[in-house]
Motif scaffolding. Sequence first.
Motif, PDB file in Angstrom:
ATOM      1  N   ASP A  31      53.737  40.560  43.137  1.00 14.40           N
ATOM      2  CA  ASP A  31      53.982  41.907  42.602  1.00 14.40           C
ATOM      3  C   ASP A  31      53.959  42.940  43.728  1.00 14.40           C
ATOM      4  OD1 ASP A  31      54.082  40.978  39.933  1.00 14.40           O
ATOM      5  OD2 ASP A  31      51.900  41.122  39.784  1.00 14.40           O
ATOM      6  N   LEU A  32      52.999  42.799  44.634  1.00 10.69           N
ATOM      7  CA  LEU A  32      52.906  43.741  45.758  1.00 10.69           C
ATOM      8  C   LEU A  32      54.157  43.659  46.623  1.00 10.69           C
ATOM      9  CD1 LEU A  32      49.164  43.290  46.788  1.00 10.69           C
ATOM     10  CD2 LEU A  32      50.181  45.231  45.578  1.00 10.69           C
ATOM     11  N   MET A  33      54.641  42.437  46.878  1.00  7.35           N
ATOM     12  CA  MET A  33      55.840  42.282  47.697  1.00  7.35           C
ATOM     13  C   MET A  33      57.070  42.832  46.971  1.00  7.35           C
ATOM     14  SD  MET A  33      55.015  41.199  50.613  1.00  7.35           S
ATOM     15  CE  MET A  33      53.370  41.876  50.555  1.00  7.35           C
TER      16      MET A  33
ATOM     17  N   VAL B 273      56.363  47.155  38.010  1.00  7.10           N
ATOM     18  CA  VAL B 273      56.760  45.885  38.634  1.00  7.10           C
ATOM     19  C   VAL B 273      55.920  44.729  38.106  1.00  7.10           C
ATOM     20  CG1 VAL B 273      56.712  44.610  40.822  1.00  7.10           C
ATOM     21  CG2 VAL B 273      57.720  46.883  40.730  1.00  7.10           C
ATOM     22  N   SER B 274      54.628  44.966  37.984  1.00  4.64           N
ATOM     23  CA  SER B 274      53.709  43.876  37.637  1.00  4.64           C
ATOM     24  C   SER B 274      53.560  43.654  36.136  1.00  4.64           C
ATOM     25  CB  SER B 274      52.334  44.179  38.228  1.00  4.64           C
ATOM     26  OG  SER B 274      51.759  45.300  37.580  1.00  4.64           O
ATOM     27  N   GLY B 275      53.828  44.693  35.382  1.00  3.97           N
ATOM     28  CA  GLY B 275      53.581  44.605  33.951  1.00  3.97           C
ATOM     29  C   GLY B 275      52.152  44.949  33.592  1.00  3.97           C
ATOM     30  N   ALA B 276      51.388  45.392  34.587  1.00  6.59           N
ATOM     31  CA  ALA B 276      50.005  45.792  34.328  1.00  6.59           C
ATOM     32  C   ALA B 276      49.996  47.025  33.438  1.00  6.59           C
ATOM     33  CB  ALA B 276      49.280  46.085  35.636  1.00  6.59           C
ATOM     34  N   GLU B 277      49.041  47.079  32.562  1.00 10.34           N
ATOM     35  CA  GLU B 277      48.938  48.216  31.662  1.00 10.34           C
ATOM     36  C   GLU B 277      48.539  49.488  32.403  1.00 10.34           C
ATOM     37  OE1 GLU B 277      46.421  48.803  27.756  1.00 10.34           O
ATOM     38  OE2 GLU B 277      47.578  46.952  27.741  1.00 10.34           O
TER      39      GLU B 277
ATOM     40  N   ASP C  60      42.039  53.622  42.849  1.00 12.38           N
ATOM     41  CA  ASP C  60      40.830  53.442  43.654  1.00 12.38           C
ATOM     42  C   ASP C  60      40.179  52.074  43.449  1.00 12.38           C
ATOM     43  OD1 ASP C  60      40.819  56.000  44.941  1.00 12.38           O
ATOM     44  OD2 ASP C  60      40.351  56.849  42.991  1.00 12.38           O
ATOM     45  N   ALA C  61      40.820  51.225  42.695  1.00 14.52           N
ATOM     46  CA  ALA C  61      40.309  49.868  42.497  1.00 14.52           C
ATOM     47  C   ALA C  61      40.859  48.957  43.594  1.00 14.52           C
ATOM     48  CB  ALA C  61      40.733  49.346  41.131  1.00 14.52           C
ATOM     49  N   PRO C  62      40.075  48.003  44.047  1.00 14.83           N
ATOM     50  CA  PRO C  62      40.599  47.057  45.041  1.00 14.83           C
ATOM     51  C   PRO C  62      41.834  46.342  44.500  1.00 14.83           C
ATOM     52  CG  PRO C  62      38.220  46.859  44.863  1.00 14.83           C
ATOM     53  CD  PRO C  62      38.678  47.756  43.742  1.00 14.83           C
ATOM     54  N   LEU C  63      42.874  46.284  45.320  1.00 14.91           N
ATOM     55  CA  LEU C  63      44.126  45.668  44.877  1.00 14.91           C
ATOM     56  C   LEU C  63      43.928  44.221  44.445  1.00 14.91           C
ATOM     57  CD1 LEU C  63      46.641  47.076  47.517  1.00 14.91           C
ATOM     58  CD2 LEU C  63      46.511  47.645  45.088  1.00 14.91           C
ATOM     59  N   LEU C  64      43.047  43.504  45.135  1.00 12.34           N
ATOM     60  CA  LEU C  64      42.827  42.095  44.820  1.00 12.34           C
ATOM     61  C   LEU C  64      42.120  41.901  43.487  1.00 12.34           C
ATOM     62  CD1 LEU C  64      41.796  40.711  48.333  1.00 12.34           C
ATOM     63  CD2 LEU C  64      44.020  40.530  47.178  1.00 12.34           C
ATOM     64  N   GLN C  65      41.597  42.970  42.936  1.00 13.90           N
ATOM     65  CA  GLN C  65      40.875  42.850  41.671  1.00 13.90           C
ATOM     66  C   GLN C  65      41.622  43.469  40.492  1.00 13.90           C
ATOM     67  OE1 GLN C  65      36.867  44.262  42.238  1.00 13.90           O
ATOM     68  NE2 GLN C  65      36.602  43.053  44.085  1.00 13.90           N
ATOM     69  N   LEU C  66      42.841  43.921  40.722  1.00 10.40           N
ATOM     70  CA  LEU C  66      43.617  44.513  39.635  1.00 10.40           C
ATOM     71  C   LEU C  66      44.137  43.417  38.711  1.00 10.40           C
ATOM     72  CD1 LEU C  66      45.732  47.176  41.558  1.00 10.40           C
ATOM     73  CD2 LEU C  66      43.803  47.600  40.021  1.00 10.40           C
ATOM     74  N   ALA C  67      43.838  43.567  37.443  1.00  9.83           N
ATOM     75  CA  ALA C  67      44.342  42.602  36.468  1.00  9.83           C
ATOM     76  C   ALA C  67      45.861  42.687  36.420  1.00  9.83           C
ATOM     77  CB  ALA C  67      43.752  42.905  35.091  1.00  9.83           C
TER      78      ALA C  67
ATOM     79  N   ASP D 289      38.803  42.972  49.780  1.00  9.34           N
ATOM     80  CA  ASP D 289      38.237  43.515  48.539  1.00  9.34           C
ATOM     81  C   ASP D 289      37.991  45.015  48.577  1.00  9.34           C
ATOM     82  OD1 ASP D 289      38.306  41.147  47.169  1.00  9.34           O
ATOM     83  OD2 ASP D 289      36.286  40.570  47.761  1.00  9.34           O
ATOM     84  N   THR D 290      38.252  45.643  49.705  1.00 14.10           N
ATOM     85  CA  THR D 290      38.078  47.093  49.786  1.00 14.10           C
ATOM     86  C   THR D 290      39.408  47.839  49.833  1.00 14.10           C
ATOM     87  OG1 THR D 290      37.984  47.146  52.202  1.00 14.10           O
ATOM     88  CG2 THR D 290      35.900  46.805  51.043  1.00 14.10           C
ATOM     89  N   THR D 291      40.513  47.111  49.909  1.00 10.81           N
ATOM     90  CA  THR D 291      41.829  47.741  50.011  1.00 10.81           C
ATOM     91  C   THR D 291      42.282  48.249  48.652  1.00 10.81           C
ATOM     92  OG1 THR D 291      42.390  46.209  51.789  1.00 10.81           O
ATOM     93  CG2 THR D 291      44.197  47.431  50.777  1.00 10.81           C
ATOM     94  N   THR D 292      42.535  49.535  48.585  1.00 10.11           N
ATOM     95  CA  THR D 292      42.986  50.156  47.334  1.00 10.11           C
ATOM     96  C   THR D 292      44.414  50.680  47.491  1.00 10.11           C
ATOM     97  OG1 THR D 292      42.235  52.348  47.981  1.00 10.11           O
ATOM     98  CG2 THR D 292      40.617  50.931  46.865  1.00 10.11           C
ATOM     99  N   LEU D 293      45.014  51.034  46.397  1.00  7.18           N
ATOM    100  CA  LEU D 293      46.353  51.632  46.452  1.00  7.18           C
ATOM    101  C   LEU D 293      46.301  52.978  47.169  1.00  7.18           C
ATOM    102  CD1 LEU D 293      49.252  51.049  45.708  1.00  7.18           C
ATOM    103  CD2 LEU D 293      48.869  52.236  43.548  1.00  7.18           C
ATOM    104  N   ARG D 294      45.179  53.670  47.026  1.00  6.52           N
ATOM    105  CA  ARG D 294      45.038  54.946  47.735  1.00  6.52           C
ATOM    106  C   ARG D 294      45.071  54.708  49.253  1.00  6.52           C
ATOM    107  NH1 ARG D 294      43.630  59.672  45.786  1.00  6.52           N
ATOM    108  NH2 ARG D 294      42.684  58.786  43.929  1.00  6.52           N
ATOM    109  N   ALA D 295      44.449  53.638  49.724  1.00  9.99           N
ATOM    110  CA  ALA D 295      44.472  53.311  51.156  1.00  9.99           C
ATOM    111  C   ALA D 295      45.884  52.955  51.598  1.00  9.99           C
ATOM    112  CB  ALA D 295      43.512  52.166  51.450  1.00  9.99           C
ATOM    113  N   VAL D 296      46.614  52.234  50.761  1.00  5.37           N
ATOM    114  CA  VAL D 296      48.008  51.894  51.084  1.00  5.37           C
ATOM    115  C   VAL D 296      48.846  53.168  51.144  1.00  5.37           C
ATOM    116  CG1 VAL D 296      50.078  50.709  50.229  1.00  5.37           C
ATOM    117  CG2 VAL D 296      47.847  49.554  50.156  1.00  5.37           C
TER     118      VAL D 296
END
Length: 86
Positions: A38-40, A16-20, A25-32, A65-72
């Motif tokens: 994209d999340l919506m 969806v986002s085009g991210a590579e 486990d990375a915070p969603l807000l820090q994903l390049a 800054d602690t929310t990860t995809l694993r948490a979602v």
Amino acid sequence: MDLPTVEELAGQLAAVSGAENVDVDAPLLQLADVDSLDLMEWLYGFQNKYPDVPADESLFKDIDDTTTLRAVHEKLMALAPAAARS
């Protein structure tokens, strides 16, 4: 109906986002290359594919800054009817 694994969610979000790469486990807000739109968009696709899971934008209500995809993913698993988790 099987819910996607956290790795499958990462692949969907990357598509969806085009991210590579989306580190689960990375915070969603820090994903390049991943932003709130994209999340919506990913959530909209998830809702269409899994209408029995009552997932909505509240998944990201307390995102920080602690929310990860694993948490979602864990939240989605908790929301899913028992039959969807099998």
